[in-house]
Design an enzyme around this catalytic site. Structure first.
Site, short mmCIF file in Angstrom:
data_model
loop_
_atom_site.label_atom_id
_atom_site.label_comp_id
_atom_site.label_asym_id
_atom_site.label_seq_id
_atom_site.Cartn_x
_atom_site.Cartn_y
_atom_site.Cartn_z
N GLU A 66 32.14 97.80 -10.10
CA GLU A 66 31.89 98.09 -8.70
C GLU A 66 33.32 98.36 -8.38
O GLU A 66 34.46 98.63 -8.62
CB GLU A 66 30.99 97.62 -7.43
CG GLU A 66 32.15 96.56 -7.47
CD GLU A 66 31.21 95.11 -5.79
OE1 GLU A 66 29.76 96.12 -6.05
OE2 GLU A 66 32.23 95.41 -5.30
N HIS A 68 34.86 100.36 -4.13
CA HIS A 68 34.49 100.52 -2.88
C HIS A 68 36.65 100.65 -2.24
O HIS A 68 37.37 100.05 -2.34
CB HIS A 68 34.34 99.44 -2.37
CG HIS A 68 34.63 98.41 -2.44
ND1 HIS A 68 35.90 97.42 -2.18
CD2 HIS A 68 33.04 97.69 -3.29
CE1 HIS A 68 35.18 96.15 -2.86
NE2 HIS A 68 34.01 96.13 -2.94
N HIS A 72 39.82 92.78 -1.54
CA HIS A 72 39.35 92.35 -1.71
C HIS A 72 40.10 90.82 -1.60
O HIS A 72 41.32 91.23 -2.95
CB HIS A 72 38.26 91.55 -3.17
CG HIS A 72 36.46 91.97 -3.04
ND1 HIS A 72 36.06 91.84 -2.36
CD2 HIS A 72 36.13 92.62 -3.59
CE1 HIS A 72 34.88 92.72 -2.61
NE2 HIS A 72 34.70 93.21 -3.67
N HIS A 106 36.48 96.93 -10.48
CA HIS A 106 36.84 95.86 -10.58
C HIS A 106 34.93 95.10 -11.12
O HIS A 106 34.34 95.83 -10.35
CB HIS A 106 36.91 95.17 -9.29
CG HIS A 106 36.51 95.13 -7.94
ND1 HIS A 106 36.61 96.64 -7.06
CD2 HIS A 106 35.61 94.12 -7.26
CE1 HIS A 106 35.41 96.16 -6.70
NE2 HIS A 106 35.01 95.18 -6.17
N CYS A 120 35.68 84.44 -2.19
CA CYS A 120 36.25 85.76 -2.16
C CYS A 120 36.85 86.33 -0.26
O CYS A 120 35.32 86.51 0.17
CB CYS A 120 35.57 87.26 -2.99
SG CYS A 120 35.56 89.05 -2.36
#
Ligand code: MN
Length: 153
Positions: A66, A68, A72, A106, A120
């Site tokens: 994914e 976004h 992270h 990632h 995370c």
């Protein structure tokens, strides 16, 4: 043993008292992943907009491929695994630091024979992940190392 608002102990390594094991993703039916659990360590209450989760990927499992807008910050704390960030496949050692920038593809994978656990950190207010289109997947797979690493459907 103590368990109060300032301190949570572990019952065993990576098992914090009264912090429940959650499914990795509870919505997003299209997202594919395998054998991943999630624990929210910080973020249930007001912690200045920050959230720290612990993910555990069983041997052979993987998180969703994914991207976004939000970032992270990842620290492996158990077992053995590797990840894709952007177009780089990275073998990970215990307590390495992994930065996943905005809009970087990632995915995290456990070793075939060993569980992989990692912390995370994210913002509480964050956008929904985006999954690759067939075109984006084809572009990623033009890199043989990436093609060999990623797991999607
Ligand atoms: Mn993500």
């Amino acid at each position: 043993m103590s368990h109060n608002k300032f301190h949570v102990t572990q019952d065993e390594p990576h098992r914090w008292r009264n912090i429940e094991e959650l499914v990795y993703k509870d919505e997003d039916g299209a997202a594919t992943f395998k054998d991943v659990t999630r624990r929210v360590l910080f973020g249930e209450e007001n912690v200045d907009g920050m959230e720290v989760r612990y993910f555990e990927v069983d041997a052979g499992g993987h998180t969703t491929l994914e991207k976004h807008e939000h970032t992270h910050l990842v620290i492996p704390i158990k077992g053995k695994g590797a990840c894709l960030v952007g177009d780089e496949v990275l073998p990970l050692a215990m307590h390495d630091l992994v930065y996943v920038p905005s809009w970087a593809w990632h995915q995290f994978r456990a070793d075939e024979n060993e569980t992989f656990g990692f912390l995370c950190m994210v913002k509480v207010e964050r956008d929904r992940p985006t999954l690759p289109t067939q075109d984006e997947l084809a572009e990623m797979k033009s890199n043989p190392e990436v093609a060999n690493f990623i797991r999607h459907q």
